[in-house]
Design a protein around this motif. Structure first.
Motif, PDB file in Angstrom:
ATOM      1  N   VAL B  63       0.861  -1.182   0.000  1.00  0.00           N
ATOM      2  CA  VAL B  63       0.000   0.000   0.000  1.00  0.00           C
ATOM      3  C   VAL B  63       0.903   1.239   0.000  1.00  0.00           C
ATOM      4  CG1 VAL B  63      -1.852   1.221   1.189  1.00  0.00           C
ATOM      5  CG2 VAL B  63      -1.653  -1.282   1.385  1.00  0.00           C
ATOM      6  N   PRO B  64       0.803   2.103  -1.019  1.00  0.00           N
ATOM      7  CA  PRO B  64       1.720   3.236  -1.095  1.00  0.00           C
ATOM      8  C   PRO B  64       1.476   4.259   0.016  1.00  0.00           C
ATOM      9  CG  PRO B  64       0.092   3.353  -2.849  1.00  0.00           C
ATOM     10  CD  PRO B  64      -0.099   2.041  -2.174  1.00  0.00           C
ATOM     11  N   THR B  65       2.553   4.871   0.459  1.00  0.00           N
ATOM     12  CA  THR B  65       2.455   5.941   1.442  1.00  0.00           C
ATOM     13  C   THR B  65       3.283   7.121   0.951  1.00  0.00           C
ATOM     14  OG1 THR B  65       3.230   6.655   3.601  1.00  0.00           O
ATOM     15  CG2 THR B  65       4.281   4.718   2.703  1.00  0.00           C
ATOM     16  N   PHE B  66       2.826   8.337   1.277  1.00  0.00           N
ATOM     17  CA  PHE B  66       3.560   9.525   0.839  1.00  0.00           C
ATOM     18  C   PHE B  66       4.367  10.141   1.969  1.00  0.00           C
ATOM     19  CE2 PHE B  66       0.591   9.100  -2.622  1.00  0.00           C
ATOM     20  CZ  PHE B  66       1.360   9.463  -3.718  1.00  0.00           C
ATOM     21  N   GLU B  67       4.535   9.387   3.070  1.00  0.00           N
ATOM     22  CA  GLU B  67       5.202   9.973   4.244  1.00  0.00           C
ATOM     23  C   GLU B  67       6.641  10.407   3.937  1.00  0.00           C
ATOM     24  OE1 GLU B  67       6.483   7.415   7.444  1.00  0.00           O
ATOM     25  OE2 GLU B  67       5.923   5.613   6.320  1.00  0.00           O
ATOM     26  N   HIS B  68       7.339   9.629   3.063  1.00  0.00           N
ATOM     27  CA  HIS B  68       8.735   9.991   2.767  1.00  0.00           C
ATOM     28  C   HIS B  68       8.819  11.305   2.002  1.00  0.00           C
ATOM     29  CE1 HIS B  68       9.888   6.213   4.335  1.00  0.00           C
ATOM     30  NE2 HIS B  68       9.293   5.514   3.389  1.00  0.00           N
ATOM     31  N   TYR B  69       7.830  11.528   1.130  1.00  0.00           N
ATOM     32  CA  TYR B  69       7.813  12.789   0.387  1.00  0.00           C
ATOM     33  C   TYR B  69       7.618  13.953   1.347  1.00  0.00           C
ATOM     34  CZ  TYR B  69       7.798  10.298  -4.008  1.00  0.00           C
ATOM     35  OH  TYR B  69       8.156   9.511  -5.057  1.00  0.00           O
ATOM     36  N   TRP B  70       6.675  13.763   2.264  1.00  0.00           N
ATOM     37  CA  TRP B  70       6.389  14.796   3.252  1.00  0.00           C
ATOM     38  C   TRP B  70       7.635  15.110   4.072  1.00  0.00           C
ATOM     39  CZ3 TRP B  70       3.515  18.674   4.148  1.00  0.00           C
ATOM     40  CH2 TRP B  70       3.364  19.190   5.444  1.00  0.00           C
ATOM     41  N   LYS B  71       8.307  14.048   4.532  1.00  0.00           N
ATOM     42  CA  LYS B  71       9.500  14.233   5.359  1.00  0.00           C
ATOM     43  C   LYS B  71      10.646  14.858   4.576  1.00  0.00           C
ATOM     44  CE  LYS B  71      11.492  11.595   8.847  1.00  0.00           C
ATOM     45  NZ  LYS B  71      11.918  10.267   9.357  1.00  0.00           N
ATOM     46  N   LEU B  73      10.409  16.865   2.089  1.00  0.00           N
ATOM     47  CA  LEU B  73      10.123  18.277   1.805  1.00  0.00           C
ATOM     48  C   LEU B  73      10.174  19.140   3.062  1.00  0.00           C
ATOM     49  CD1 LEU B  73       7.304  17.898  -0.845  1.00  0.00           C
ATOM     50  CD2 LEU B  73       9.611  18.751  -1.214  1.00  0.00           C
ATOM     51  N   THR B  74       9.793  18.567   4.221  1.00  0.00           N
ATOM     52  CA  THR B  74       9.787  19.379   5.436  1.00  0.00           C
ATOM     53  C   THR B  74      11.112  19.264   6.181  1.00  0.00           C
ATOM     54  OG1 THR B  74       8.726  17.569   6.632  1.00  0.00           O
ATOM     55  CG2 THR B  74       7.295  19.293   5.736  1.00  0.00           C
ATOM     56  N   GLU B  75      11.416  18.054   6.678  1.00  0.00           N
ATOM     57  CA  GLU B  75      12.573  17.878   7.527  1.00  0.00           C
ATOM     58  C   GLU B  75      13.888  18.115   6.783  1.00  0.00           C
ATOM     59  OE1 GLU B  75      14.042  14.162  10.063  1.00  0.00           O
ATOM     60  OE2 GLU B  75      11.870  14.474  10.134  1.00  0.00           O
ATOM     61  N   TYR B  76      13.972  17.599   5.539  1.00  0.00           N
ATOM     62  CA  TYR B  76      15.234  17.707   4.794  1.00  0.00           C
ATOM     63  C   TYR B  76      15.263  18.925   3.869  1.00  0.00           C
ATOM     64  CZ  TYR B  76      16.280  13.032   6.502  1.00  0.00           C
ATOM     65  OH  TYR B  76      16.536  11.954   7.300  1.00  0.00           O
ATOM     66  N   GLU B  77      14.198  19.693   3.856  1.00  0.00           N
ATOM     67  CA  GLU B  77      14.155  20.937   3.078  1.00  0.00           C
ATOM     68  C   GLU B  77      14.541  20.756   1.616  1.00  0.00           C
ATOM     69  OE1 GLU B  77      16.642  23.537   5.469  1.00  0.00           O
ATOM     70  OE2 GLU B  77      14.830  24.402   6.330  1.00  0.00           O
ATOM     71  N   VAL B  78      14.063  19.669   1.013  1.00  0.00           N
ATOM     72  CA  VAL B  78      14.376  19.410  -0.389  1.00  0.00           C
ATOM     73  C   VAL B  78      13.676  20.426  -1.294  1.00  0.00           C
ATOM     74  CG1 VAL B  78      14.031  17.759  -2.261  1.00  0.00           C
ATOM     75  CG2 VAL B  78      14.926  16.993  -0.071  1.00  0.00           C
ATOM     76  N   GLY B  79      12.515  20.905  -0.845  1.00  0.00           N
ATOM     77  CA  GLY B  79      11.761  21.863  -1.651  1.00  0.00           C
ATOM     78  C   GLY B  79      12.581  23.089  -2.023  1.00  0.00           C
ATOM     79  N   ARG B  80      13.318  23.608  -1.035  1.00  0.00           N
ATOM     80  CA  ARG B  80      14.142  24.788  -1.259  1.00  0.00           C
ATOM     81  C   ARG B  80      15.202  24.505  -2.336  1.00  0.00           C
ATOM     82  NH1 ARG B  80      18.471  27.047   1.223  1.00  0.00           N
ATOM     83  NH2 ARG B  80      18.826  25.173   2.453  1.00  0.00           N
ATOM     84  N   THR B  81      15.801  23.307  -2.278  1.00  0.00           N
ATOM     85  CA  THR B  81      16.851  23.000  -3.254  1.00  0.00           C
ATOM     86  C   THR B  81      16.256  22.784  -4.654  1.00  0.00           C
ATOM     87  OG1 THR B  81      16.795  20.619  -2.823  1.00  0.00           O
ATOM     88  CG2 THR B  81      18.273  21.943  -1.468  1.00  0.00           C
ATOM     89  N   LEU B  82      15.017  22.265  -4.695  1.00  0.00           N
ATOM     90  CA  LEU B  82      14.356  22.135  -6.005  1.00  0.00           C
ATOM     91  C   LEU B  82      14.111  23.521  -6.605  1.00  0.00           C
ATOM     92  CD1 LEU B  82      11.806  19.273  -5.241  1.00  0.00           C
ATOM     93  CD2 LEU B  82      13.634  19.170  -6.920  1.00  0.00           C
ATOM     94  N   VAL B  83      13.701  24.468  -5.745  1.00  0.00           N
ATOM     95  CA  VAL B  83      13.496  25.842  -6.226  1.00  0.00           C
ATOM     96  C   VAL B  83      14.820  26.423  -6.731  1.00  0.00           C
ATOM     97  CG1 VAL B  83      12.871  28.189  -5.532  1.00  0.00           C
ATOM     98  CG2 VAL B  83      11.496  26.247  -4.751  1.00  0.00           C
ATOM     99  N   ASN B  84      15.917  26.156  -5.991  1.00  0.00           N
ATOM    100  CA  ASN B  84      17.228  26.621  -6.458  1.00  0.00           C
ATOM    101  C   ASN B  84      17.567  26.050  -7.832  1.00  0.00           C
ATOM    102  OD1 ASN B  84      17.819  28.218  -4.289  1.00  0.00           O
ATOM    103  ND2 ASN B  84      18.936  26.631  -3.173  1.00  0.00           N
ATOM    104  N   SER B  85      17.349  24.749  -7.991  1.00  0.00           N
ATOM    105  CA  SER B  85      17.616  24.121  -9.282  1.00  0.00           C
ATOM    106  C   SER B  85      16.795  24.793 -10.375  1.00  0.00           C
ATOM    107  CB  SER B  85      17.265  22.632  -9.243  1.00  0.00           C
ATOM    108  OG  SER B  85      18.270  21.918  -8.578  1.00  0.00           O
ATOM    109  N   LEU B  86      15.541  25.071 -10.045  1.00  0.00           N
ATOM    110  CA  LEU B  86      14.636  25.694 -11.022  1.00  0.00           C
ATOM    111  C   LEU B  86      15.144  27.083 -11.401  1.00  0.00           C
ATOM    112  CD1 LEU B  86      11.909  25.042 -12.394  1.00  0.00           C
ATOM    113  CD2 LEU B  86      10.818  26.404 -10.615  1.00  0.00           C
ATOM    114  N   ILE B  87      15.520  27.879 -10.391  1.00  0.00           N
ATOM    115  CA  ILE B  87      16.012  29.239 -10.651  1.00  0.00           C
ATOM    116  C   ILE B  87      17.228  29.194 -11.572  1.00  0.00           C
ATOM    117  CG2 ILE B  87      17.175  31.231  -9.589  1.00  0.00           C
ATOM    118  CD1 ILE B  87      15.433  30.728  -7.083  1.00  0.00           C
ATOM    119  N   VAL B  88      18.200  28.338 -11.207  1.00  0.00           N
ATOM    120  CA  VAL B  88      19.447  28.292 -11.971  1.00  0.00           C
ATOM    121  C   VAL B  88      19.193  27.787 -13.392  1.00  0.00           C
ATOM    122  CG1 VAL B  88      21.700  27.184 -12.123  1.00  0.00           C
ATOM    123  CG2 VAL B  88      20.889  28.032  -9.929  1.00  0.00           C
TER     124      VAL B  88
END
Lengths: 293, 286
Positions: B63-71, B73-88
């Motif tokens: 059964v799929p879970t999205f908990e790793h995505y949530w973690k 993006l929040t705990e490891y702050e991957v979202g910020r680095t994705l935005v950086n990649s996008l900007i560059v």
């Protein structure tokens, strides 16, 4: 007026040429002068005095530099023929008549390895070659082979890196060959098929001449790419265990950014650049005759 | 004559034909599975609960879970680095298109001195190992206090995005009829206006393809970012590799990050799949 007309192309070219000079040539000139200097970032008290060819002499006498180069060559000799053979096989499968849906699906799936971020390909390798729960060892266990410590042993780590490279770049080879097969005039192929049904014969006498330009492109570009290969290996093994998978770009990166001897690393980089220039001269000689004359 | 051909050709019997068709299908399926498996395994690991990740034999149905995505993006702050990649990636692509399309136009339209040498130089950039440029760029950026800034990444990415844009767009400009340019010039338009208003819109497909390719290559880059970015501008591939230390690796989060990085580029790459090889060979193979 004619004076203006003659200047016109340069007006259009200027921005790109200036930019490419600033980011592509100027840093190389800077690296060239660093390569003649003492430049150890961890020992600033030594200064940056001019040392002539001392860095080059050090590089050429350094067995670990030659080790990295010969490892890169070994990697090339193992991975490239496999990629060419597999790629040719895949191209022939995709070129063959029948099963349009499955063929289209397979063809589009080839984009996935090509587009995969090489660093992430390294992560995939870490996952699949994990000793304890990786699928590589699981598949081996199905045929009764005991677990291998893939990334922990020199030879198997080398094989893991090669396998990931083969996974990622065989599709490139396949698509180049497929483009070559598409240039075979259909009437010639049809005529040949009336004479024989052996695909080997058709490949050898009909298709091969149309595959040769692609093959040359593959050999030169893949050689350049394996000299460049860094991201995937860095994530998968960091050049280890020991120096078992330390290919040339990984090695230069270690000297420059982990040993911080920029002088020696720059000398290595310049030597690498010379190798690269030879390769691109070859590439240009083969492929751009019509553009340039 | 026809009879003679018949005797020369071993006409495949019906069962023979069926065997080769089945073999063809099996081999195609094999290629397909081998190609997508590592990707599939990454995505499925990112959706598994941690217990299932370490299960041996591996779990295929769950059964799929999205908990790793949530973690991630929040705990490891991957979202910020994705935005950086996008900007560059967006900035370097925009810059490469702005600087590269006029040059491509000149290469396709005009004859001038050093044209050959210019071509060679642009193509040669395809071969240079990034480590060769990373060393001097690092020293120069340190002196100019540009380490960990967006401009330094945007500029160094030009070394591969600009050649791609010039190559692919020059190819496209050659397909635009010269007569259209000439007509505009006769009507009194300046050469620059002619380029912007006539040639560039007609070359739009090539411009789009080259922009997508330059975006993909920038988004995927690791070495330069590893050397030139620290915290502020850290890109997503650097973040993904930074998980890889210590003993207890957060596999779910690592694979979720990998999926977040790769998924958008795969979608883009499929859009331009016909041109991917052209981009990778600098136009030598069409």
């Amino acid at each position: 007026m004619t004076q203006r007309a003659r200047r016109l192309p340069y007006f259009f070219l200027m921005p790109a040429v200036v930019a490419l000079f600033l980011v592509g040539i100027f840093p190389l000139l800077f690296a060239l002068q660093v390569s003649f200097r003492q430049y150890q970032l961890t020992k600033p008290y030594l200064g940056n005095s001019f040392v002539g060819f001392a860095n080059y002499a050090a590089v050429l006498q350094d067995p670990s530099f030659w080790g990295a180069l010969s490892r890169t060559l070994t990697f090339l000799v193992i991975a490239l023929p496999l990629e060419v053979l597999l790629g040719l096989g895949i191209a022939l499968l995709l070129d063959r008549q029948g099963m349009p849906l499955l063929r289209a699906l397979t063809r589009i799936s080839l984009v996935i390895p090509l587009a995969t971020t090489p660093a992430v390909a390294g992560l995939m390798g870490r996952l699949m070659f994990n000793r304890d729960f990786g699928v590589a060892n699981y598949s081996l266990s199905l045929v009764g082979i005991p677990a291998v410590e893939w990334l922990g042993q020199p030879n198997s780590a080398f094989i893991s890196v090669a396998l990931m490279d083969i996974w990622q770049w065989t599709p490139f080879v396949a698509l180049v060959f497929l483009a070559g097969l598409a240039t075979v005039p259909p009437e010639i192929e049809e005529a040949a098929k009336l004479e024989t049904t052996r695909w080997q014969t058709i490949l050898r006498y009909i298709q091969l001449p149309f595959l040769l330009p692609g093959l040359t492109a593959i050999l030169i570009l893949r050689t350049a790419d394996i000299i460049k290969l860094f991201d995937m290996v860095f994530v998968l093994t960091r050049g280890g265990p020991g120096s078992a998978t330390e290919l040339i770009s990984i090695y230069v990166q270690r000297i420059g950014f982990r040993v911080f001897d920029q002088g020696v690393a720059s000398a290595q980089a310049i030597l690498l650049l010379i190798l690269t220039i030879v390769l691109s001269r070859l590439y240009i000689r083969f492929f751009y005759r019509e553009v340039t004359t | 004559m026809a009879a003679k051909v018949q005797t020369n050709t071993p006409t495949p019997t019906k069962s023979n034909l069926r065997v080769s068709t089945v073999l063809h299908a099996v081999l195609l399926l094999l290629v397909f599975s081998a190609t997508i498996f590592p990707f599939y395994w990454m995505v499925s690991t990112s959706l598994k609960a941690t217990v299932q990740t370490f299960a041996y034999p591996p779990v295929f149905i769950f059964v799929p879970t999205f908990e790793h995505y949530w973690k991630a993006l929040t705990e490891y702050e991957v979202g910020r680095t994705l935005v950086n990649s996008l900007i560059v990636a967006l900035a370097t692509t925009a810059l490469a298109v702005t600087l590269g399309t006029p040059a491509a136009y000149a290469l396709a339209r005009f004859e001038f001195r050093f044209k050959r040498d210019l071509w060679f130089w642009i193509i040669s950039n395809r071969m240079v190992s990034p480590i060769v440029l990373a060393l001097p760029f690092y020293l120069l950026a340190t002196r100019l206090k540009m380490i960990d800034t967006y401009p330094v990444l945007i500029l160094i990415y030009l070394t591969f995005t600009l050649p791609i844009v010039v190559w692919i767009c020059a190819d496209q400009f050659r397909t635009v009829p010269k007569e259209l340019d000439e007509a505009a010039l006769v009507d009194g338009a300046s050469p620059f206006t002619t380029f912007v208003r006539i040639a560039l819109p007609l070359a739009a497909p090539g411009v789009v393809v080259s922009a997508i390719l330059s975006f993909i290559f920038s988004w995927n880059e690791l070495l330069y970012a590893l050397v030139l970015a620290r915290n502020v501008t850290r890109t997503a591939p650097v973040a993904a590799t930074s998980f890889m230390s210590g003993y207890e690796l957060p596999w779910g989060e690592i694979m979720a990050t990998g999926t977040l990085i790769v998924l958008p580029v795969i979608v883009f790459a499929m859009l331009v799949s016909r041109h991917l090889v052209r981009g990778l060979t600098m136009g030598a193979v069409k």
